[in-house]
Design an enzyme around this catalytic site. Sequence first.
Site, PDB file in Angstrom:
ATOM      1  N   SER A  35       0.801  -1.225   0.000  1.00  0.00           N
ATOM      2  CA  SER A  35       0.000   0.000   0.000  1.00  0.00           C
ATOM      3  C   SER A  35       0.830   1.268   0.000  1.00  0.00           C
ATOM      4  O   SER A  35       0.314   2.341  -0.336  1.00  0.00           O
ATOM      5  CB  SER A  35      -0.939   0.006   1.213  1.00  0.00           C
ATOM      6  OG  SER A  35      -0.215  -0.185   2.413  1.00  0.00           O
ATOM      7  N   ASP A 325      -3.056   7.831   8.246  1.00  0.00           N
ATOM      8  CA  ASP A 325      -4.035   6.946   8.881  1.00  0.00           C
ATOM      9  C   ASP A 325      -3.304   6.015   9.829  1.00  0.00           C
ATOM     10  O   ASP A 325      -2.146   6.271  10.187  1.00  0.00           O
ATOM     11  CB  ASP A 325      -4.874   6.200   7.829  1.00  0.00           C
ATOM     12  CG  ASP A 325      -4.056   5.233   6.982  1.00  0.00           C
ATOM     13  OD1 ASP A 325      -2.856   5.002   7.300  1.00  0.00           O
ATOM     14  OD2 ASP A 325      -4.592   4.695   5.998  1.00  0.00           O
ATOM     15  N   HIS A 328      -0.277   4.422   7.432  1.00  0.00           N
ATOM     16  CA  HIS A 328       0.446   5.041   6.326  1.00  0.00           C
ATOM     17  C   HIS A 328       0.892   6.470   6.601  1.00  0.00           C
ATOM     18  O   HIS A 328       0.183   7.222   7.273  1.00  0.00           O
ATOM     19  CB  HIS A 328      -0.434   5.023   5.070  1.00  0.00           C
ATOM     20  CG  HIS A 328      -0.907   3.663   4.718  1.00  0.00           C
ATOM     21  ND1 HIS A 328      -2.176   3.209   5.057  1.00  0.00           N
ATOM     22  CD2 HIS A 328      -0.300   2.637   4.081  1.00  0.00           C
ATOM     23  CE1 HIS A 328      -2.315   1.959   4.633  1.00  0.00           C
ATOM     24  NE2 HIS A 328      -1.191   1.594   4.042  1.00  0.00           N
TER      25      HIS A 328
END
Length: 360
Positions: A35, A325, A328
Site C-alpha cells: 500500500s 491513517d 500510512h
Amino acid sequence: MRGFSLLICVLISASQLCNLAGAQMAPAMFVFGDSLVDVGNNNYLLFSLFKVDFPHYGIDYLDQKATGRYSNGKNSADFIAEKLGLPSSPPYLALAQENSNNFFNGVNFASGGSGIYYGLNQYFDQAVSMDQQIEYYTTVHQELVQQLGQSAAQTFLSKSMFVVVIGSNDILSYFGGLGPSSNNAETPQQQVDTMISNITSQLQQIYNLGGRKFAMFGVGPVGCCPAMRVKNNTGVCHEAANYWASQYNQRLVPILEQFETKLDGFQYAYFDTYNVLLNVVENSTNYGFKESKVACCGMGVLNAQFPCSPIASYCGNRSDYVFWDLFHPTQDVARMAVEAAFDGPVEQAFPMNIRQLAAL
C-alpha cells in the site's frame, strides 16, 4: 541514453507519445509492493475490503479525488516517478480492464495489503500477492518482447527502474497488526528466514525477466505506526515489530550485495527506510512536524482504533502529521523519504542513491 531513446521512439507506434530523449532519467518505471506504493490496483479487486477509493483519502490529491492511494495525496511511487521525469506508472489492473498493452511508461503492480508471502492476500484474496505481481509482470514482459523484439525489449528494461517496496505487512501480520496473528507457531526468526528466502527468489525472477536497476526500500519502523502503538496502554512503539523489521533489513542487504556480484548487470540502490523514518518519528519537530503518534484520519485512541473512513474525523493541517491513517505516512513524509532515497548520502541510500543508479 539518447540513441536508445530514439530507437524506442521508432519502434513504438506513431500514436504513442514518445519523449524519452528529453529530461527523463529512465524510459519507464515498474513498481512492485504494497500500500505504500499502490496507485489504485485494489480498486479492481472485486471482493477486497482493503480499498481506499472513498473520502477522506485523496483530500490533497488533484481535485481532492480518492484514487486508491493510501494517502491524503500522492505516495512514494508518484514522487519517484516525478524525480525520474516520468508520469506515475498506471495500475496494472486498470490497464488489464481496458485491454491496454501500452506499457512503455512502465506499470505499477503494487497492492495494498500485499506481502512477500503474508499480508492480506492470505485472507480471501484481499490483495495481490508479490508472486502474483510477478506473474502479471511476466505477461507485460512477453508483450514488450512481442512489440519491440527480444533485443530492444531487453535494452528498454535494462535502463528502466524497478522499484520494490514490500515486507511491512509480513511483519505487521506476524504481530497481529492486520488482524489475527499469522505466525502459525513460527518463531520471529523463522518468519524472517521465510521472507528472505521468498524475496531472494522473487528478485531473481524479476532479473530473469529483464530487470537490472533495482530501487529497493527496506521495511520501515512499522512498530511505530498508530495501529501498533494503540496495542499498549502507553502508546509507545511496538518494540518487537520494530526489532524484526530491522532484522529483515539486515538480512536483505547481503542478498543484494551477492546479486550485484553474481548476476551480470544487476545494480541497486537500497534505501534505509527504517532508520530514516525512525529519526523522523523520534525527532519530528526537527523536520517540521508536530504530531508523530496520532493518525490524522481515523477514530478512537490515537485515531487508530478504527480506520479512516467517510465518517471519521481528520486533521485540518496534514503537513503537521507524520501519519495519515493508522498505517500510512502523510504525503509530506512520503515526499521527504523519496527525496532522501533519490539524493541522500550513502548513510541513507547505498551503495548509491536512486539518482546515481538511474545515471548508470
